[in-house]
Design a protein around this motif. Structure first.
Motif, PDB file in Angstrom:
ATOM      1  N   ARG A 165       0.952  -1.428  -0.009  1.00 50.89           N
ATOM      2  CA  ARG A 165      -0.313  -0.152  -0.357  1.00 50.89           C
ATOM      3  C   ARG A 165       0.689   1.484   0.214  1.00 50.89           C
ATOM      4  O   ARG A 165       1.526   1.560   0.860  1.00 50.89           O
ATOM      5  N   SER A 205      -8.761  -4.402   3.067  1.00 53.68           N
ATOM      6  CA  SER A 205      -7.593  -4.047   1.909  1.00 53.68           C
ATOM      7  C   SER A 205      -8.568  -2.585   1.401  1.00 53.68           C
ATOM      8  O   SER A 205      -9.759  -2.043   1.728  1.00 53.68           O
ATOM      9  N   ASP A 209      -4.711  -0.201  -3.050  1.00 56.36           N
ATOM     10  CA  ASP A 209      -3.541  -2.055  -2.803  1.00 56.36           C
ATOM     11  C   ASP A 209      -3.027  -3.454  -3.753  1.00 56.36           C
ATOM     12  O   ASP A 209      -4.179  -2.695  -5.189  1.00 56.36           O
TER      13      ASP A 209
END
Length: 306
Positions: A165, A205, A209
């Motif tokens: 990320r 998430s 990502d």
């Protein structure tokens, strides 16, 4: 080899057979799956769109049969992706190590929508293992993204997953081993690891990502910081998967390169002589000894962008 997947409304299976992606039977209509020029195919859902790229580089001695890794990609719910790595030691017993990993993935693919599985990766591992009749064993990792953006992961052995990320790894799986180079594995033997041995985790998430999954050949040869720097340079997911696997291969045949595997081996009191690495050999734990196994470089990676 870039493998692209054309998605039907529900799900499909992708495996390796002589280096070619193949479609396998399903109760629901499935679209054609083929090897083609690099492109990515989205798994579309209201919350997120997942683009998936895969790359498989078999060991040179295993190219003819497509290697011993297998995988599947499903668009069901938020998306399901799994990788299995056949344990090469079975070849010494005249058993094709690819048969177990491929059947395990076929069974898992067919069970994704099973009510008892209930979108639980560990239960999917249990049912797929119970349904697999081939002789052999495999390490396996299954990831499921639900519609709330929760990524659920079940892992048995040394396949791995990284969540990246904004240029940082925010989540990593860790290999499960009995001892160095002898990973946990699902097996046809009476005494084996089971779904109860799986490490199960959940990750929140976000859009943007990047998730990287692969067999141990990827993570044995490429450092995490190299994964990040390589992946973040590529907007095309198929190209990213290819470049990452190519980097793993390049490192594996460079006997001057101190790989994650070689550093770990040395830290555990073992070493891989340069001449063994040159011919593609590595240390493998079996029984109470350390043997040489010519399966150092066989790479399977799956990259998906959210």
């Amino acid at each position: 080899m870039a493998i692209t997947v054309s998605y039907s409304r529900h799900h499909q299976f992708v495996s390796s057979n002589n280096g070619i992606a193949i479609q396998l039977p399903s109760k629901k209509l499935m679209s054609f799956i083929r090897c083609s020029s690099p492109q990515s195919t989205p798994i579309v859902r209201p919350e997120l769109s997942i683009r998936v790229g895969t790359q498989l580089i078999p060991h040179p001695k295993k190219v003819a049969k497509g290697g011993e890794d297998a995988f599947f990609v499903s668009s069901y719910n938020g998306g399901v992706i799994a990788v299995a790595d056949g344990v090469s030691g079975w070849a010494e017993k005249d058993v094709d190590p690819a048969q177990f990993s491929r059947e395990l993935m076929r069974k898992a693919s067919s069970l994704v929508e099973d009510e008892e599985v209930n979108y639980d990766p560990r239960i999917l591992v249990r049912k797929a293992h119970a349904a697999t009749s081939s002789t052999g064993s495999a390490t396996v990792i299954v990831s499921m993204l639900d519609k709330n953006g929760i990524l659920k992961v079940a892992n048995v052995g040394d396949c791995g997953l990284r969540v990246i990320r904004k240029g940082q790894i925010i989540f990593s799986t860790f290999p499960q081993e009995h001892y160095f180079d002898c990973p946990y594995q699902l097996s046809s033997e009476a005494v084996t690891q089971t779904y109860l041995d799986a490490t199960v985790t959940s990750v929140d998430s976000m859009k943007g990502d990047i998730i990287v999954m692969g067999s141990d050949g990827l993570f044995d040869n490429v450092f995490d910081h190299e994964i990040v720097s390589t992946i973040t340079k590529h907007q095309d997911v198929v190209e990213a998967a290819k470049v990452l696997a190519d980097l793993a291969y390049k490192h594996s045949v460079d006997f001057y390169f101190e790989s994650p595997y070689s550093l770990e081996a040395r830290a555990r009191g073992f070493d891989v002589p340069w001449w063994k690495k040159l011919v593609g050999q590595k240390l493998t734990g079996m029984a109470n000894s350390i043997l040489v196994n010519s399966s150092c470089y066989s790479f399977m990676d799956v990259v998906f962008y959210l």
